[in-house]
Design an enzyme around this catalytic site. Structure first.
Site, PDB file in Angstrom:
ATOM      1  N   SER A 167       0.824  -1.206   0.000  1.00 58.34           N
ATOM      2  CA  SER A 167       0.000   0.000   0.000  1.00 58.34           C
ATOM      3  C   SER A 167       0.858   1.255   0.000  1.00 58.34           C
ATOM      4  O   SER A 167       1.567   1.546   0.969  1.00 58.34           O
ATOM      5  CB  SER A 167      -0.929   0.006   1.213  1.00 58.34           C
ATOM      6  OG  SER A 167      -1.514   1.290   1.353  1.00 58.34           O
ATOM      7  N   GLN A 169      -0.371   4.107   0.176  1.00 57.66           N
ATOM      8  CA  GLN A 169      -0.966   5.032   1.150  1.00 57.66           C
ATOM      9  C   GLN A 169      -0.320   4.850   2.508  1.00 57.66           C
ATOM     10  O   GLN A 169       0.000   5.821   3.196  1.00 57.66           O
ATOM     11  CB  GLN A 169      -2.473   4.794   1.250  1.00 57.66           C
ATOM     12  CG  GLN A 169      -3.221   5.162  -0.033  1.00 57.66           C
ATOM     13  CD  GLN A 169      -4.695   4.841   0.032  1.00 57.66           C
ATOM     14  OE1 GLN A 169      -5.188   4.338   1.039  1.00 57.66           O
ATOM     15  NE2 GLN A 169      -5.412   5.124  -1.044  1.00 57.66           N
ATOM     16  N   ASP A 319      -5.863  -0.063  -9.326  1.00 61.99           N
ATOM     17  CA  ASP A 319      -7.135   0.630  -9.574  1.00 61.99           C
ATOM     18  C   ASP A 319      -7.715   0.302 -10.949  1.00 61.99           C
ATOM     19  O   ASP A 319      -8.810   0.748 -11.286  1.00 61.99           O
ATOM     20  CB  ASP A 319      -6.937   2.152  -9.451  1.00 61.99           C
ATOM     21  CG  ASP A 319      -6.652   2.571  -8.014  1.00 61.99           C
ATOM     22  OD1 ASP A 319      -7.034   1.827  -7.085  1.00 61.99           O
ATOM     23  OD2 ASP A 319      -6.046   3.643  -7.814  1.00 61.99           O
ATOM     24  N   ARG A 350     -14.625  -3.935  -4.669  1.00 61.86           N
ATOM     25  CA  ARG A 350     -14.614  -3.953  -6.143  1.00 61.86           C
ATOM     26  C   ARG A 350     -14.655  -5.368  -6.699  1.00 61.86           C
ATOM     27  O   ARG A 350     -15.165  -5.596  -7.800  1.00 61.86           O
ATOM     28  CB  ARG A 350     -13.381  -3.214  -6.684  1.00 61.86           C
ATOM     29  CG  ARG A 350     -13.510  -1.735  -6.516  1.00 61.86           C
ATOM     30  CD  ARG A 350     -12.415  -0.945  -7.191  1.00 61.86           C
ATOM     31  NE  ARG A 350     -12.707   0.471  -7.014  1.00 61.86           N
ATOM     32  CZ  ARG A 350     -11.803   1.438  -6.968  1.00 61.86           C
ATOM     33  NH1 ARG A 350     -10.516   1.139  -7.105  1.00 61.86           N
ATOM     34  NH2 ARG A 350     -12.175   2.686  -6.807  1.00 61.86           N
TER      35      ARG A 350
END
Ligand code: S3P
Length: 444
Positions: A167, A169, A319, A350
């Site tokens: 990640s 982030q 993504d 998702r």
């Protein structure tokens, strides 16, 4: 946009040349580092999506001067640190926004309460809180480590943190906290993830060392870094361009050029995958823009073949799986996607929504959620494309909405999506831009 639904239907080919909006990851970082720095940062090409507007408002709340000078042109006057905001920081739908800002705020001795929309309030924050806690921050939050939460930072110590999940982030949150930690911070990532924070820290004058290690990376931010305002040019977002490129690939007769798209190698796994599927993609006018490589990409309608996507490619296209699954639906043969764990915790689940949406559109999908693996069985047959004809629930996820609209452009029957207003979180103007290329997308 106020429509409750949008419907995409088959029409003529898509033709034209467009610029995609600014990169979302780089836009968040430009505002946050600009606010942490001393002096003025001038930003060009900033994404003006809802996620980024939230981050801009948050930076103003932390004491930075934030001003919009014109389309995509912003000026941030950093005060060399954050001061305590007067109110709750609401990051809307933005996981990147809230996680990076929490990291940045943790460096300061103050209490900050964060919240977001229903989707963000359901997403895991423990992945960021864990390393920040090891550095010395404390917090109070809802059960399961979800927002709203109040974070109390200051007096942080050094950390050498090995990322349990790939990640960017989390990596970025630790590095931003490390700016104000005694001894700085180190992050070890077993799989390389997008490196915009490292690059931009350097652009603001910080020293960041990156060592390649066992297929991954060790990122070292030394103590006592000072950031100085700079100029940032935000390149076009490959994650947004992906919808335009795939729309051209699956819609007969199409040819679309996307200008100024970021070509950072840690972001373009989808281009590699589409290339392996036989996509007619050409990359021209490769150039350097503000420290990143950008290029113009032209996509022409192509007969695609199913492929196996290597799981180690996931961080560089995380993504893009929803739109890849759409491309795979129109391909000949099976497309196998592995290593999809992170899709469970995005703006929506998702994995679940693509499975449901594709099946509702008549696409055969084999799922193995426990193994984080999905296989799309491509339907390509002469004169018989994907059926379509479904009303798709997006759970407010912009990428789920755009993916199914693209599917609708080339399917036999129209496809309708709900909550289309959420598209503006990452791609304001998507519908008008698509219509300009010849797409038929209506508010019904
Ligand atoms: C982002 C990292 C990715 C990505 C997100 C943007 C970033 O999330 O999905 O859209 O800007 O750092 P993770 O870090 O959770 O993989």
């Amino acid at each position: 946009m106020t429509a409750a639904h949008l419907t995409a239907r088959r029409a003529g080919p898509l033709k034209g040349t467009v610029r995609t909006p600014g990169d979302k990851s780089i836009s968040h970082r430009a505002l946050i580092l600009g606010a942490l720095a001393t002096g003025v940062t001038e930003i060009e090409g900033l994404l003006e999506g809802d996620d980024i507007k939230r981050t801009a408002a948050a930076m103003a709340a932390f004491g930075a001067g934030v001003e919009r000078l014109g389309e995509g042109k912003w000026r941030v006057e950093g005060r060399g640190g954050f001061s305590e905001p007067a109110d709750v920081i609401d990051c809307g739908n933005a996981g990147t926004g809230v996680r990076l800002i929490m990291g940045a705020a943790a460096g300061f001795d103050m209490a900050v309460t964060f919240t977001g929309d229903a989707s963000l309030r359901g997403r895991p924050m423990n992945r960021v809180l864990k390393p920040l806690g090891q550095m010395g921050a404390t917090w109070l939050c809802r059960a399961g480590g979800t927002l709203p939460l109040t974070l109390k930072g200051g007096n942080l110590n050094h950390i050498a943190y090995r990322l349990p999940e790939p990640s960017a982030q989390v990596k970025s949150a630790v590095l931003l906290a490390g700016l104000h930690a005694a001894g700085g911070a180190e992050v070890i990532e077993p799989e390389a993830t997008r490196d915009h924070t490292e690059r931009m820290l350097r652009a603001f004058g910080a020293e960041v060392e990156v060592r390649e290690e066992d297929g991954g990376r060790r990122i070292i931010l030394g103590p006592g870094q000072r950031l100085t305002g700079t100029k940032i040019h935000v390149p076009g977002d490959p994650s947004s361009a992906a919808f335009l490129l795939v729309a051209a690939l699956v819609t007969p007769g199409s040819e679309v050029t996307v200008q100024g798209m970021l070509l950072n190698p840690l972001r373009i796994g989808l281009l590699d995958t589409l290339g392996e599927m036989g996509a007619d993609l050409s990359v021209t006018n490769v150039r350097d823009e503000g420290g990143e490589t950008v290029a113009d990409i032209t996509a022409r309608h192509s007969e695609l073949e199913g492929v196996e996507v290597p799981p180690e490619r996931a961080p560089s296209m995380i993504d893009e799986y929803p739109i890849l699954a759409v491309a795979a639906a129109f391909a000949k043969g099976r497309t196998v996607m592995r290593g999809l764990d992170e899709l469970f915790v995005k703006e929506s689940d998702r994995y679940a929504l693509m499975l449901r949406g594709l099946r509702a559109c008549g696409v055969a999908v084999e799922d193995d959620r426990t193994a984080a693996m999905m296989t799309v069985v491509g339907t390509a047959r002469a004169n018989h494309p994907v059926a379509g004809g479904a009303a798709v629930t997006t759970h407010g996820d912009h990428r789920i909405a755009m993916s199914h609209l693209v599917l609708g452009l080339a399917a036999e029957q129209p496809v309708r999506v709900d909550e289309p207003g959420m598209i503006a979180t990452s791609f304001p103007g998507f519908v008008d831009l698509m219509r300009g290329l010849g797409a038929e997308i209506g508010e019904a």
